[in-house]
Design an enzyme around this catalytic site. Sequence first.
Site, PDB file in Angstrom:
ATOM      1  CE  LYS A  92      -3.365  -0.578   2.920  1.00 59.22           C
ATOM      2  NZ  LYS A  92      -4.051  -0.333   4.346  1.00 59.22           N
ATOM      3  CE  LYS A 104      -3.105  -3.192  10.204  1.00 60.95           C
ATOM      4  NZ  LYS A 104      -3.702  -2.369   9.151  1.00 60.95           N
TER       5      LYS A 104
HETATM    6  N1  GLU Z   1      -4.863   1.201   9.495  1.00 63.35           N
HETATM    7  C1  GLU Z   1      -4.812   1.711   8.312  1.00 63.35           C
HETATM    8  C2  GLU Z   1      -4.502   0.899   6.964  1.00 63.35           C
HETATM    9  O1  GLU Z   1      -4.574  -0.322   7.158  1.00 63.35           O
HETATM   10  C3  GLU Z   1      -3.871   3.082   8.509  1.00 63.35           C
HETATM   11  C4  GLU Z   1      -2.255   2.751   8.791  1.00 63.35           C
HETATM   12  C5  GLU Z   1      -1.687   3.998   8.979  1.00 63.35           C
HETATM   13  O2  GLU Z   1      -2.146   5.077   8.873  1.00 63.35           O
HETATM   14  O3  GLU Z   1      -0.459   3.826   8.934  1.00 63.35           O
HETATM   15  O4  GLU Z   1      -4.100   1.471   5.998  1.00 63.35           O
END
Ligand code: GLU
Length: 427
Positions: A92, A104
């Site tokens: 991502k 994560k």
């Molecule tokens: N938890 C969100 C995601 O899955 C945001 C992660 C972030 O802002 O670092 O993209």
Amino acid sequence: MSHSLLSDANQRLEKALQYVAVDEDVAERLRFPKASLIVSIPVRMDNGTLRIFQGYRVRYDDSRGPTKGGVRYHPGVTLDEVQSLAFWMTFKCAVLNLPFGGAKGGITLNPKELSKFELERLTRGYVDAIADFIGPDVDIPAPDVYTNQMVMGWMMDQYSIIQRKITPAVVTGKPVSMGGSLGRETATAMGAFFVMQAALVRMKRNPKDTTVAVQGFGNAGATIAELLFSAGYKVVAVSDSKGGVFAAEGLDIPSLRHMKDSTRTLKAVYCKGTVCNQVEHTVITNAQLLELDVDILVPAALENQITAENGDRIQARYIFEVANGPITSEADTILETKGIQVFPDILVNAGGVTVSYFEWVQNRNGLYWTLEEVNDRLEKSITLEAERIWAIAQDLNISMRTAAYVHALNRLGDAIKAKGTRDYYIN
Ligand code: GLU
């Protein structure tokens, strides 16, 4: 669970590898998480007893920069799940060209069973346990399922206590009063909305003739439902973890949101001022919502919702993945055969981490942006990357998902290669 989420996630990588010329070294590197930490967090409960909670933080790959990703509080959290989510974060961040790798975190618990004080002690305990694993230049947590601004504020405060200096850039998604960015709370939904608007132009559809079903009424689900409603789409169904409601003529989303915020229940209502009345509707399950005959389906809850079991019964024309990993790789194949076009999570929900990046930049510069500035920059970068992925998909005649992975892999491959080979012979 015998079927590993990470191996499922890895199948997307294997598929994309067929279309990119990256070194086998790069591919091998990306098949495994760089580091996984498992911690036990002791918490003194309000009734005086001691409970131990299991927590995780996974840093998947940091070739493109410090690792980045949310922390979820959920009873279903496992190491396998956290590793897969960290894998998705890696791709991502590369899709959006953010100078971050993927990470994560998670704690296995039902946050609804804990008091606010217990949650605060648990959060501070988690930060104590992972403090050496995170940092503004190393790994930066953020909100995810069942965590929010308040939790991020506690995390930043605890980390600052440990470091003996205020360190806002260690966590994003903080309250604005503690250095959070304007627009971060709505960013995931806002990003998804920009991608949808751009896609709608290509599909030559207009909002008022477009029906939508949204699964999940958390931060992302409720906000996207509201944005779509305001833009004139017909949102015919929504659900939360307990079930959903359907109304063929469309639901009044601001009324539902008002009701959910004040009573914590999802009801099909229409509110005028403070007076809310039920409207005609059908009560449906989450499984039924997914199978509705709508133009657009928006899974905005958890992973593994559309699988080999129900894939064949999905009737939506387009799916926009606001949740992470709602469609399994087996279901991908079924949907593709049925001609259903899927806009993948690593693009659609990337607005959250993009504004997290903006927050981190603002924290490090000490100069804060207006809401317009944040949203403008978000719109520009997410629509640009959506167009690039679209072009790759057309060029190679592949799905938007595989195209998004190809796009990310090119950037990851460049970074891994540029670092040289030191990592492969020195520990
Ligand atoms: N938890 C969100 C995601 O899955 C945001 C992660 C972030 O802002 O670092 O993209």
